[in-house]
Design an enzyme around this catalytic site. Structure first.
Site, mmCIF file in Angstrom:
data_model
loop_
_atom_site.group_PDB
_atom_site.id
_atom_site.type_symbol
_atom_site.label_atom_id
_atom_site.label_comp_id
_atom_site.label_asym_id
_atom_site.label_seq_id
_atom_site.Cartn_x
_atom_site.Cartn_y
_atom_site.Cartn_z
ATOM 1 N N GLY A 1 0.786 -1.225 0.000
ATOM 2 C CA GLY A 1 0.000 0.000 0.000
ATOM 3 C C GLY A 1 0.817 1.272 0.000
ATOM 4 O O GLY A 1 0.252 2.362 0.112
ATOM 5 N N GLU B 1 5.270 -6.055 1.461
ATOM 6 C CA GLU B 1 4.541 -6.558 0.289
ATOM 7 C C GLU B 1 4.189 -5.418 -0.669
ATOM 8 O O GLU B 1 3.012 -5.178 -0.965
ATOM 9 C CB GLU B 1 3.245 -7.247 0.749
ATOM 10 C CG GLU B 1 3.453 -8.388 1.732
ATOM 11 C CD GLU B 1 2.140 -8.910 2.307
ATOM 12 O OE1 GLU B 1 1.100 -8.234 2.173
ATOM 13 O OE2 GLU B 1 2.158 -9.996 2.892
ATOM 14 N N PRO B 2 5.195 -4.709 -1.169
ATOM 15 C CA PRO B 2 4.885 -3.598 -2.063
ATOM 16 C C PRO B 2 4.372 -4.086 -3.410
ATOM 17 O O PRO B 2 4.873 -5.063 -3.953
ATOM 18 C CB PRO B 2 6.234 -2.896 -2.237
ATOM 19 C CG PRO B 2 7.245 -3.965 -2.008
ATOM 20 C CD PRO B 2 6.638 -4.923 -1.012
ATOM 21 N N GLY B 3 3.364 -3.440 -3.913
ATOM 22 C CA GLY B 3 2.868 -3.709 -5.262
ATOM 23 C C GLY B 3 3.053 -2.463 -6.100
ATOM 24 O O GLY B 3 4.050 -2.282 -6.778
ATOM 25 N N ARG C 1 -9.403 1.499 -13.416
ATOM 26 C CA ARG C 1 -9.224 2.298 -12.198
ATOM 27 C C ARG C 1 -9.988 3.628 -12.204
ATOM 28 O O ARG C 1 -10.581 3.991 -11.185
ATOM 29 C CB ARG C 1 -7.737 2.526 -11.911
ATOM 30 C CG ARG C 1 -6.970 1.220 -11.687
ATOM 31 C CD ARG C 1 -5.529 1.459 -11.281
ATOM 32 N NE ARG C 1 -5.409 1.937 -9.923
ATOM 33 C CZ ARG C 1 -5.158 3.174 -9.573
ATOM 34 N NH1 ARG C 1 -4.982 4.101 -10.492
ATOM 35 N NH2 ARG C 1 -5.087 3.513 -8.308
ATOM 36 N N CYS D 1 -19.906 0.341 -24.129
ATOM 37 C CA CYS D 1 -21.280 0.803 -24.000
ATOM 38 C C CYS D 1 -21.669 0.955 -22.532
ATOM 39 O O CYS D 1 -22.511 0.211 -22.016
ATOM 40 C CB CYS D 1 -22.218 -0.176 -24.697
ATOM 41 S SG CYS D 1 -21.749 -0.401 -26.407
ATOM 42 N N GLU D 2 -21.019 1.869 -21.841
ATOM 43 C CA GLU D 2 -21.299 2.164 -20.434
ATOM 44 C C GLU D 2 -20.951 3.622 -20.195
ATOM 45 O O GLU D 2 -19.879 4.074 -20.627
ATOM 46 C CB GLU D 2 -20.362 1.354 -19.498
ATOM 47 C CG GLU D 2 -20.477 -0.131 -19.556
ATOM 48 C CD GLU D 2 -21.548 -0.698 -18.642
ATOM 49 O OE1 GLU D 2 -22.059 0.047 -17.774
ATOM 50 O OE2 GLU D 2 -21.868 -1.874 -18.809
ATOM 51 N N TYR E 1 -2.386 -2.586 -11.334
ATOM 52 C CA TYR E 1 -3.841 -2.807 -11.436
ATOM 53 C C TYR E 1 -4.358 -2.294 -12.774
ATOM 54 O O TYR E 1 -5.480 -1.803 -12.871
ATOM 55 C CB TYR E 1 -4.568 -2.173 -10.238
ATOM 56 C CG TYR E 1 -3.960 -2.616 -8.933
ATOM 57 C CD1 TYR E 1 -4.213 -3.896 -8.446
ATOM 58 C CD2 TYR E 1 -3.069 -1.809 -8.232
ATOM 59 C CE1 TYR E 1 -3.605 -4.342 -7.288
ATOM 60 C CE2 TYR E 1 -2.458 -2.252 -7.071
ATOM 61 C CZ TYR E 1 -2.733 -3.518 -6.602
ATOM 62 O OH TYR E 1 -2.124 -3.961 -5.460
HETATM 63 C C1 LIG Z 1 -2.926 -5.857 -2.726
HETATM 64 C C2 LIG Z 1 -2.062 -6.253 -1.607
HETATM 65 C C3 LIG Z 1 -0.748 -5.760 -1.516
HETATM 66 C C4 LIG Z 1 -0.162 -4.749 -2.470
HETATM 67 O O1 LIG Z 1 -0.763 -3.501 -2.362
HETATM 68 P P1 LIG Z 1 -0.163 -2.237 -3.136
HETATM 69 O O2 LIG Z 1 -1.128 -1.147 -2.822
HETATM 70 O O3 LIG Z 1 -0.143 -2.575 -4.590
HETATM 71 O O4 LIG Z 1 1.206 -1.998 -2.610
HETATM 72 C C5 LIG Z 1 0.033 -6.243 -0.481
HETATM 73 N N1 LIG Z 1 -0.456 -7.143 0.413
HETATM 74 C C6 LIG Z 1 -1.723 -7.619 0.363
HETATM 75 C C7 LIG Z 1 -2.182 -8.580 1.370
HETATM 76 C C8 LIG Z 1 -2.560 -7.183 -0.649
HETATM 77 O O5 LIG Z 1 -3.822 -7.624 -0.686
#
Ligand SMILES: *Cc1c(COP(=O)(O)O)cnc(C)c1O
Length: 429
Positions: free
Chosen positions: A243, A277-279, A316, A359-360, A388
């Site tokens: 996050g 857990e960076p995304g 998004r 079509c939305e 995402y």
């Molecule tokens: C989605 C998610 C992430 C990654 O979140 P980001 O906002 O992309 O960094 C990490 N851990 C868990 C459990 C998630 O569901």
């Protein structure tokens, strides 16, 4: 921020002119910059170097196996939320022992697959799920004497009213258990004989644009860890989830070093391993979505730019009202954007709604956005689309999903081809 920059009025992905890529693979298309992925990852690795830290990149943010493969080569692990994502990690050559598995609805099959693979931690969301994991671990003969390990997901109950998207770390959520209930879970299950419950997991959702929720989460979690240890439980790791912010606008979020500066002092000398857990903080800036202008149109007082990418390609804006900076890929020198910002309104720009072909009414990429004049055939770049973006895309309206292209220096390769009409019906009898 990233390696998508204008040179003489033309947008480049690293050293490749994006018009060249669009000419070859057509549009819409996702373009990724390998150097941007690596740079963001390395910033995190450096920021947390003083503590034993495992970075588990979140596969759901952007999970093409080519991308997972070069990230795995940097020694990192992965955060997964399904059996399909475990499959992706294994296909990509990721290390199962560095996989953490979250999700409130893991099925028996998914749990057994993860037991067989020998993943690092099951991130447990409820007592019922832990019961089930213990049952399956006892039946499983594939754990080869290694006790599977689990982290209990706790909710630090942080509600920062200003950050509307922080929703998963509050008490009223389907994720995890309250800090008070965590004590009882360890009392009831600490000694189960089949699964080693030895870590705490926190995932706040999105930390927004400050480090405060993370610092607060660690402050609320450390007393729990101290207390559990006092009662004889082994707690070896704290998983702080993901996050962390990404720059959807130029320089608007804390850096990895800023987060680390707030978090690390609270963990020093605690004999805890750290998992992150960076995304999107790794992949959001590493991707753009290229789309072509199909038509321009006036509707009442509004002007529309109709493009060939829709909400099926990038959902998004429709789903979260998310902001993505959009700009033509080729512009006159005085229209080169000096920064990516909601407020950018250079002289000569006008307000447009940028909409897709679906079509939305919800099919838009931007509303009331100031852009230079464009015409049919112009290429637009939707920036910060790496997270995402493709992973949430769909075939709605029977649209073939876009290709994914990876740029590395002055070369590029298609790492997922565009879907065909045959792909659309291939599974139907
Ligand atoms: C989605 C998610 C992430 C990654 O979140 P980001 O906002 O992309 O960094 C990490 N851990 C868990 C459990 C998630 O569901």
């Amino acid at each position: 921020m990233d390696h998508f920059n204008y040179r003489n009025g033309r947008l480049f992905a690293e050293d490749v002119d994006v018009e060249k890529i669009a000419g070859q693979v057509s549009t819409p298309a996702y373009i990724y910059s390998k150097a941007t992925f690596i740079e963001h990852l390395q910033k995190i690795q450096r920021a947390y170097a003083e503590l034993e830290t495992t970075i588990c990149y979140s596969v759901k943010a952007c999970g093409n196996i080519n991308i997972l493969n070069f990230l795995a080569e940097k020694g990192i692990g992965f955060d997964i939320v399904s059996g399909g994502e475990l499959h992706r990690v294994l296909q990509a050559g990721g290390y199962p022992a560095k996989v953490v598995y979250a999700g409130v609805g893991k099925t028996d099959n998914e749990i057994i697959e993860a037991l067989n693979a020998g993943i690092g931690y099951f991130n447990i969301e409820s007592e019922a799920e832990l019961d089930n994991l213990i049952r399956l671990a006892k039946q499983s003969d594939t754990t080869k004497g290694h006790k599977p390990r689990a982290a209990l997901r706790v909710n630090p109950d942080i509600d920062y009213k200003t950050h509307v998207f922080i929703t998963t770390g509050k008490k009223e959520t389907k994720f995890g258990v309250d800090i008070e209930r965590a004590q009882k879970v360890f009392a009831d299950y600490g000694d189960n004989g089949a699964v080693d419950l030895c870590a705490i997991h926190v995932h706040l959702g999105s930390g927004g644009k400050t480090i405060d929720p993370y610092v607060e989460a660690v402050r609320r979690t450390m007393p729990l860890i101290d207390s559990l240890r006092g009662k004889g439980h082994t707690i070896e790791a704290l998983d702080l989830g993901g996050g962390y912010g990404a720059d959807y606008e130029s320089d608007t979020v804390p850096s990895a070093a800023d987060y680390a500066a707030g978090i690390l002092p609270l963990l020093k000398g605690k004999d805890l391993k750290l998992i992150l857990e960076p995304g999107k903080s790794i992949c959001a800036n590493a991707g753009i979505l290229l789309t072509r202008v199909l038509y321009t149109k006036r509707g009442g007082a509004k002007e529309f730019i109709i493009v060939d990418a829709g909400m099926n390609d990038l959902i998004r804006p429709s789903l979260y009202d998310a902001f993505h900076f959009i700009w033509p890929a080729t512009v006159q020198e005085d229209f080169v954007p000096l920064q990516r910002s909601k407020d950018l309104q250079p002289e000569g720009t006008r307000a447009f709604d940028v909409v897709g072909p679906i079509c939305e009414g919800a099919d838009f990429l931007a509303k009331e956005r100031f852009l230079p004049p464009v015409q049919r055939g112009d290429l637009l770049s939707v920036f910060t689309a790496g997270a995402y973006g493709f992973t949430m895309s769909s075939n709605y309206n029977a649209r073939c999903r876009a290709p994914e292209v990876l740029v590395d220096g002055d070369s590029f390769s298609v790492i997922r081809r565009r879907e065909t009409y045959e792909d659309l019906t291939a599974l139907e009898k």
